[in-house]
Write a protein that holds these residues in place. Structure first.
Motif, short mmCIF file in Angstrom:
data_model
loop_
_atom_site.label_atom_id
_atom_site.label_comp_id
_atom_site.label_asym_id
_atom_site.label_seq_id
_atom_site.Cartn_x
_atom_site.Cartn_y
_atom_site.Cartn_z
N LEU A 99 40.84 36.70 90.09
CA LEU A 99 42.39 37.33 90.15
C LEU A 99 42.68 37.86 88.86
O LEU A 99 42.46 37.47 87.61
CB LEU A 99 43.42 36.22 90.48
N ASN A 100 43.67 38.94 88.70
CA ASN A 100 44.15 39.80 87.75
C ASN A 100 45.61 39.19 87.68
O ASN A 100 46.40 39.78 88.48
CB ASN A 100 43.83 40.84 87.88
N LEU A 101 45.73 37.95 86.87
CA LEU A 101 47.12 37.51 86.72
C LEU A 101 47.52 37.69 85.27
O LEU A 101 46.97 37.68 84.27
CB LEU A 101 46.90 36.14 86.98
N PRO A 102 48.89 37.72 85.20
CA PRO A 102 49.43 37.64 83.98
C PRO A 102 49.23 36.41 83.33
O PRO A 102 49.08 35.43 83.78
CB PRO A 102 51.31 37.62 84.20
N ARG A 103 49.35 36.26 81.96
CA ARG A 103 48.70 35.21 81.10
C ARG A 103 49.72 33.98 81.50
O ARG A 103 49.23 32.95 81.68
CB ARG A 103 48.91 35.55 79.70
N GLY A 104 50.93 34.10 81.40
CA GLY A 104 51.81 33.01 81.69
C GLY A 104 51.62 32.38 83.27
O GLY A 104 51.65 31.07 83.42
N VAL A 105 51.03 33.33 84.03
CA VAL A 105 50.90 32.66 85.58
C VAL A 105 49.75 31.81 85.39
O VAL A 105 49.63 30.70 85.92
CB VAL A 105 50.95 33.84 86.67
N ARG A 106 48.57 32.45 84.84
CA ARG A 106 47.33 31.75 84.70
C ARG A 106 47.49 30.38 84.12
O ARG A 106 46.91 29.39 84.35
CB ARG A 106 46.23 32.51 84.12
N LEU A 107 48.07 30.44 82.96
CA LEU A 107 48.36 29.27 82.33
C LEU A 107 49.32 28.22 82.84
O LEU A 107 48.93 26.96 82.81
CB LEU A 107 49.25 29.50 80.65
N ALA A 108 50.23 28.63 83.66
CA ALA A 108 51.17 27.74 84.40
C ALA A 108 49.91 27.04 85.46
O ALA A 108 50.16 25.59 85.58
CB ALA A 108 52.12 28.56 85.25
N TRP A 109 49.39 27.67 86.28
CA TRP A 109 48.68 27.27 87.13
C TRP A 109 47.33 26.20 86.88
O TRP A 109 47.07 25.31 87.21
CB TRP A 109 48.02 28.11 88.12
N GLU A 110 46.72 26.79 85.69
CA GLU A 110 45.60 25.80 85.02
C GLU A 110 46.06 24.90 84.32
O GLU A 110 45.47 23.65 84.28
CB GLU A 110 44.71 26.95 84.00
N THR A 111 47.28 24.72 83.98
CA THR A 111 47.66 23.42 83.21
C THR A 111 48.31 22.56 84.36
O THR A 111 47.80 21.42 84.14
CB THR A 111 49.18 23.88 82.48
N HIS A 123 46.64 22.43 87.45
CA HIS A 123 45.66 22.23 88.24
C HIS A 123 44.26 22.47 87.50
O HIS A 123 43.96 23.64 87.42
CB HIS A 123 45.77 23.21 89.55
N ARG A 124 44.08 21.47 86.68
CA ARG A 124 42.77 21.39 85.76
C ARG A 124 41.55 22.05 86.54
O ARG A 124 40.68 22.72 85.96
CB ARG A 124 42.78 20.30 85.03
N CYS A 125 41.46 21.46 87.77
CA CYS A 125 40.20 22.06 88.42
C CYS A 125 40.11 23.88 88.51
O CYS A 125 38.93 24.55 88.76
CB CYS A 125 40.35 21.56 90.12
N LEU A 126 40.93 24.65 88.43
CA LEU A 126 41.06 25.89 88.37
C LEU A 126 40.49 26.44 87.01
O LEU A 126 39.89 27.53 87.05
CB LEU A 126 42.38 26.78 88.70
N ARG A 127 40.44 25.82 86.06
CA ARG A 127 39.84 26.14 84.86
C ARG A 127 38.22 26.22 84.94
O ARG A 127 37.81 27.25 84.46
CB ARG A 127 39.92 25.09 83.72
N SER A 128 37.91 25.40 85.94
CA SER A 128 36.25 25.45 85.97
C SER A 128 35.70 26.01 87.35
O SER A 128 34.93 26.19 87.64
CB SER A 128 35.88 23.97 85.94
N ALA A 129 36.97 26.63 88.27
CA ALA A 129 36.44 27.24 89.31
C ALA A 129 35.76 28.21 89.15
O ALA A 129 35.85 29.06 88.19
CB ALA A 129 37.89 27.49 90.11
#
Length: 113
Positions: A93-105, A107-113
């Motif tokens: 996914l091509n997401l704005p940095r803030g959106v990616r950080l919010a979701w990965e903060t 849902h930590r499982c997304l960092r390694s997805a």
């Protein structure tokens, strides 16, 4: 489903200036479709062609990018995004940095997805 807000996380990640990213509390709550054609409401996408065929990988990514960036309430997420599918396509996914950080903060499982 409630969205994670700056008051519950202590950190505000912005989807764009002045708009906090809306994040689901759990990925299991995201029961959106995994097949068929999905049409986004105008408030999430302003162009006339708002229909996405989920069988087309590029259209699926484009749908998720728009919903994650533009969602203003958790119902949008629950209705349009599927948690298992989100985890599968997260890195693409091509997401704005803030959106990616919010979701990965949240849902930590997304960092390694």
């Amino acid at each position: 489903m409630q969205a994670v807000s700056p008051t519950t996380t202590g950190v505000a990640h912005l989807a764009r200036p002045g708009r906090p990213a809306v994040v689901a509390r759990t990925l299991a709550e995201l029961g959106g479709p995994t097949r068929g054609v999905v049409e986004l409401p105008v408030r999430l996408m302003w162009c006339p062609d708002r229909a996405f065929d989920l069988a087309d990988p590029d259209q699926l990514l484009w749908l998720y990018e728009n919903v994650l960036r533009e969602a203003s309430n958790p119902d949008d997420l629950r209705r349009l995004v599927n948690g298992r599918m989100l985890r599968r396509v997260w890195r693409l996914l091509n997401l704005p940095r803030g959106v990616r950080l919010a979701w990965e903060t949240r849902h930590r499982c997304l960092r390694s997805a």
